[in-house]
Design an enzyme around this catalytic site. Structure first.
Site, mmCIF file in Angstrom:
data_model
loop_
_atom_site.group_PDB
_atom_site.id
_atom_site.type_symbol
_atom_site.label_atom_id
_atom_site.label_comp_id
_atom_site.label_asym_id
_atom_site.label_seq_id
_atom_site.Cartn_x
_atom_site.Cartn_y
_atom_site.Cartn_z
ATOM 1 N N SER A 190 0.722 -1.303 0.118
ATOM 2 C CA SER A 190 -0.073 -0.179 0.073
ATOM 3 C C SER A 190 0.936 1.293 0.062
ATOM 4 C CB SER A 190 -0.719 -0.055 1.188
ATOM 5 O OG SER A 190 -1.758 -0.965 1.292
ATOM 6 N N HIS A 229 -0.703 -2.262 -7.115
ATOM 7 C CA HIS A 229 -1.515 -1.923 -6.197
ATOM 8 C C HIS A 229 -2.882 -1.987 -6.247
ATOM 9 C CE1 HIS A 229 -2.569 1.147 -2.731
ATOM 10 N NE2 HIS A 229 -2.660 0.021 -2.234
ATOM 11 N N GLU A 286 -2.983 0.579 -9.038
ATOM 12 C CA GLU A 286 -1.864 1.595 -9.243
ATOM 13 C C GLU A 286 -0.555 0.760 -9.529
ATOM 14 O OE1 GLU A 286 -1.584 5.439 -6.218
ATOM 15 O OE2 GLU A 286 -1.649 3.538 -5.358
ATOM 16 N N ASN A 316 -2.854 6.135 -1.217
ATOM 17 C CA ASN A 316 -2.733 6.296 0.164
ATOM 18 C C ASN A 316 -2.067 7.711 0.542
ATOM 19 O OD1 ASN A 316 -4.223 4.313 1.147
ATOM 20 N ND2 ASN A 316 -2.642 2.860 0.466
HETATM 21 N N1 CAA Z 1 -15.832 -8.584 -1.782
HETATM 22 C C1 CAA Z 1 -16.452 -8.788 -3.005
HETATM 23 N N2 CAA Z 1 -17.401 -8.011 -3.403
HETATM 24 C C2 CAA Z 1 -17.834 -7.233 -2.506
HETATM 25 C C3 CAA Z 1 -17.437 -6.815 -1.257
HETATM 26 C C4 CAA Z 1 -16.278 -7.720 -0.819
HETATM 27 N N3 CAA Z 1 -15.812 -7.538 0.225
HETATM 28 N N4 CAA Z 1 -18.355 -6.135 -0.568
HETATM 29 C C5 CAA Z 1 -19.383 -5.588 -1.534
HETATM 30 N N5 CAA Z 1 -19.088 -6.219 -2.728
HETATM 31 C C6 CAA Z 1 -19.843 -6.280 -3.778
HETATM 32 C C7 CAA Z 1 -21.442 -6.723 -3.699
HETATM 33 O O1 CAA Z 1 -21.395 -8.289 -3.953
HETATM 34 C C8 CAA Z 1 -22.029 -5.997 -4.478
HETATM 35 O O2 CAA Z 1 -21.987 -6.611 -5.970
HETATM 36 P P1 CAA Z 1 -23.088 -6.592 -7.173
HETATM 37 O O3 CAA Z 1 -23.218 -5.205 -7.473
HETATM 38 O O4 CAA Z 1 -22.498 -7.393 -8.209
HETATM 39 O O5 CAA Z 1 -24.195 -7.162 -6.497
HETATM 40 C C9 CAA Z 1 -21.173 -4.754 -4.788
HETATM 41 O O6 CAA Z 1 -19.928 -4.910 -4.192
HETATM 42 C C10 CAA Z 1 -21.927 -3.647 -4.052
HETATM 43 O O7 CAA Z 1 -22.210 -3.899 -2.749
HETATM 44 P P2 CAA Z 1 -23.230 -3.918 -1.639
HETATM 45 O O8 CAA Z 1 -24.466 -3.307 -2.463
HETATM 46 O O9 CAA Z 1 -23.351 -5.018 -0.608
HETATM 47 O O10 CAA Z 1 -22.735 -2.404 -0.652
HETATM 48 P P3 CAA Z 1 -22.433 -1.129 -1.180
HETATM 49 O O11 CAA Z 1 -23.241 -0.683 -2.377
HETATM 50 O O12 CAA Z 1 -22.203 -0.315 -0.084
HETATM 51 O O13 CAA Z 1 -20.606 -1.365 -1.788
HETATM 52 C C11 CAA Z 1 -18.450 -1.211 -1.480
HETATM 53 C C12 CAA Z 1 -19.795 -2.071 -0.977
HETATM 54 C C13 CAA Z 1 -18.044 -1.484 -2.764
HETATM 55 C C14 CAA Z 1 -17.552 -1.961 -0.438
HETATM 56 C C15 CAA Z 1 -18.567 0.303 -1.236
HETATM 57 O O14 CAA Z 1 -19.023 0.702 0.206
HETATM 58 C C16 CAA Z 1 -17.195 1.122 -1.669
HETATM 59 O O15 CAA Z 1 -16.889 1.402 -2.513
HETATM 60 N N6 CAA Z 1 -16.567 1.222 -0.399
HETATM 61 C C17 CAA Z 1 -15.313 1.987 -0.472
HETATM 62 C C18 CAA Z 1 -14.375 1.051 -0.787
HETATM 63 C C19 CAA Z 1 -12.989 1.756 -0.940
HETATM 64 O O16 CAA Z 1 -12.974 2.926 -0.796
HETATM 65 N N7 CAA Z 1 -11.964 0.918 -1.253
HETATM 66 C C20 CAA Z 1 -10.585 1.376 -1.119
HETATM 67 C C21 CAA Z 1 -9.876 0.988 -0.285
HETATM 68 S S1 CAA Z 1 -8.320 1.758 0.019
HETATM 69 C C22 CAA Z 1 -7.454 0.480 -0.626
HETATM 70 O O17 CAA Z 1 -7.923 -0.598 -1.125
HETATM 71 C C23 CAA Z 1 -6.089 0.759 -0.740
HETATM 72 C C24 CAA Z 1 -5.121 0.597 0.281
HETATM 73 O O18 CAA Z 1 -3.978 0.224 0.039
HETATM 74 C C25 CAA Z 1 -5.386 0.475 1.834
HETATM 75 P P1 NAD Z 2 -4.416 -9.440 5.881
HETATM 76 O O1 NAD Z 2 -3.860 -9.159 7.091
HETATM 77 O O2 NAD Z 2 -6.028 -9.919 5.671
HETATM 78 O O3 NAD Z 2 -3.436 -10.822 5.210
HETATM 79 C C1 NAD Z 2 -2.186 -11.006 5.035
HETATM 80 C C2 NAD Z 2 -2.039 -12.510 4.965
HETATM 81 O O4 NAD Z 2 -0.405 -12.534 4.641
HETATM 82 C C3 NAD Z 2 -2.356 -13.398 6.278
HETATM 83 O O5 NAD Z 2 -3.142 -14.289 5.756
HETATM 84 C C4 NAD Z 2 -1.002 -13.933 6.557
HETATM 85 O O6 NAD Z 2 -1.053 -15.119 7.269
HETATM 86 C C5 NAD Z 2 -0.082 -13.845 5.294
HETATM 87 N N1 NAD Z 2 1.303 -13.681 5.614
HETATM 88 C C6 NAD Z 2 1.982 -12.859 6.541
HETATM 89 N N2 NAD Z 2 3.409 -13.075 6.484
HETATM 90 C C7 NAD Z 2 3.408 -13.908 5.339
HETATM 91 C C8 NAD Z 2 4.570 -14.925 4.888
HETATM 92 N N3 NAD Z 2 5.873 -14.353 5.286
HETATM 93 N N4 NAD Z 2 4.286 -15.795 3.831
HETATM 94 C C9 NAD Z 2 3.236 -15.733 3.338
HETATM 95 N N5 NAD Z 2 2.141 -15.282 3.954
HETATM 96 C C10 NAD Z 2 2.193 -14.406 4.854
HETATM 97 O O7 NAD Z 2 -3.709 -8.273 4.964
HETATM 98 P P2 NAD Z 2 -4.506 -7.519 3.709
HETATM 99 O O8 NAD Z 2 -5.381 -6.418 4.148
HETATM 100 O O9 NAD Z 2 -4.812 -8.836 2.484
HETATM 101 O O10 NAD Z 2 -3.168 -6.690 3.118
HETATM 102 C C11 NAD Z 2 -1.976 -7.417 2.454
HETATM 103 C C12 NAD Z 2 -1.249 -6.610 1.751
HETATM 104 O O11 NAD Z 2 -2.014 -5.694 0.740
HETATM 105 C C13 NAD Z 2 -0.547 -5.444 2.522
HETATM 106 O O12 NAD Z 2 0.786 -5.015 2.124
HETATM 107 C C14 NAD Z 2 -1.535 -4.148 2.430
HETATM 108 O O13 NAD Z 2 -0.950 -2.896 2.730
HETATM 109 C C15 NAD Z 2 -1.882 -4.306 1.011
HETATM 110 N N6 NAD Z 2 -3.345 -3.708 0.821
HETATM 111 C C16 NAD Z 2 -4.227 -3.739 1.701
HETATM 112 C C17 NAD Z 2 -5.446 -3.243 1.379
HETATM 113 C C18 NAD Z 2 -6.544 -3.422 2.473
HETATM 114 O O14 NAD Z 2 -7.541 -2.356 2.133
HETATM 115 N N7 NAD Z 2 -6.378 -4.016 3.336
HETATM 116 C C19 NAD Z 2 -5.560 -2.570 0.158
HETATM 117 C C20 NAD Z 2 -4.505 -2.600 -0.839
HETATM 118 C C21 NAD Z 2 -3.433 -3.009 -0.367
#
Ligand code: CAA
Ligand code: NAD
Length: 283
Positions: A119, A140, A152, A190
């Protein structure tokens, strides 16, 4: 270069989603985790998601079985020996990722591309522990992977054009949209998202509003699909804290200091949805 077989490392929420979309796009996929239970759960989650899509009439039962037949569990990293691409999705910790890439470099075939779903961590630094930095790249995905369109693509300092083009082409085949970004802390996604989440946590910490009300403001006032605190729980509070630390260390700017409440929750094991408790409680 042609990519046919992919290994995904880490069967958590991201790895299981990445494995699913690769298998749905026709790739043969090995899903690896060091934790056997996590591996079982990752595969089980894929099956459940596909079954839901069958119920909704989005895919045929046959598509589900064909996709599942392309997925195999792997308990050993050396299974990467048969793969053209490895996508690492283990925890957001540089020491853990470096250890994985060091080992992968030994066991993956010399033509294989090694990608990280990190991330925020520097791709250049991850690549430096391998003998093939030109074949290391950031891929990403966003959470939830089956739904979100963006990938990304992060070029490390030494990533070759050939590696970039192969990953860009594969991203298109996954029916996702690739966006190229430079290797800077937090990339684009991020660097922008996580300070907003951290600031939302500060508003709770300072008693400005409850988590529910902070989320209402951002959902109803800004049309965000989820409030920032529900999103933090969804991402994982451990991952959010790691990303803020990378931004803080990487830019050396106090504006990225992680909120003490975020640190406290992570120390308590309140990691959000995956542990059952974060800003909200999950059954
Ligand atoms: N896995 C797979 N599919 C999922 C899901 C999950 N965890 N959660 C929801 N869905 C699917 C549903 O099955 C549904 O699919 P269909 O349209 O085909 O029926 C669709 O998504 C919409 O779901 P819901 O109607 O149940 O709920 P919603 O309309 O509230 O949408 C959401 C759910 C898509 C998660 C929406 O709330 C959303 O877009 N949230 C923001 C997500 C976001 O910002 N993601 C980026 C996070 S940051 C990141 O990823 C980077 C990082 O490094 C941290
Ligand atoms: P998670 O905690 O759900 O899963 C991580 C998994 O990695 C666990 O099942 C753990 O057992 C396994 N693991 C840890 N060390 C390991 C190793 N040495 N060898 C094999 N398996 C190992 O975490 P996540 O949310 O799936 O995040 C995973 C990566 O994706 C991180 O780098 C995170 O920053 C990135 N990411 C996360 C998100 C998010 O929304 N959670 C979005 C984009 C990217």
């Amino acid at each position: 270069m042609t990519i046919k077989k992919v290994m995904v490392i880490g069967a958590g929420q991201m790895g299981s989603g990445i494995a699913q979309v690769c298998a749905q796009a026709g790739y043969e996929v090995l899903l690896h985790d060091m934790n056997e239970e996590a591996l079982k759960k990752g595969l089980n989650d894929i099956e459940k998601r596909l079954a839901r899509n069958v119920e909704k009439g989005k895919i045929a039962e046959e598509d589900k079985s064909v996709t599942m037949s392309r997925l195999s569990p792997s308990s050993e990293l050396k299974d990467a020996a048969t793969c053209d691409l490895v996508i690492e999705a283990v925890v957001e910790n540089m020491d853990v990722k470096e250890a994985v890439f060091r080992e992968l470099d030994q066991v993956a075939p010399s033509h294989a591309i090694l990608a990280s779903n990190t991330s925020s961590l520097p791709i250049t630094e991850i690549a430096a522990v391998t003998q093939r930095p030109e074949q290391v790249i950031g891929m990403h995905f966003m959470n939830p992977v089956p739904v979100m369109k963006l990938v990304e693509i992060i070029r490390g300092l030494q990533t070759s054009d050939e590696t970039y083009e192969a990953i860009q082409k594969m991203t298109d085949e996954l029916r996702k949209t690739p966006v190229e970004v430079k290797d800077f802390p937090g990339f684009v996604s991020n660097r922008i998202l996580m300070p907003m989440i951290n600031e939302a946590i500060y508003t709770v910490y300072e008693g400005v509003a409850t988590p529910e009300d902070v989320d209402h403001v951002m959902k109803l006032g800004m049309n965000h699909p989820m409030g920032p605190l529900a999103l933090a729980d969804f991402i994982g509070l451990d991952t959010c804290l790691s990303i803020m630390e990378v931004l803080h260390d990487g830019f050396g700017d106090s504006k990225y200091r992680p909120c003490p409440l975020l640190r406290q929750y992570v120390k308590a094991g309140w990691l959000g949805k995956k542990s059952g408790r974060g800003f909200y409680q999950y059954s």
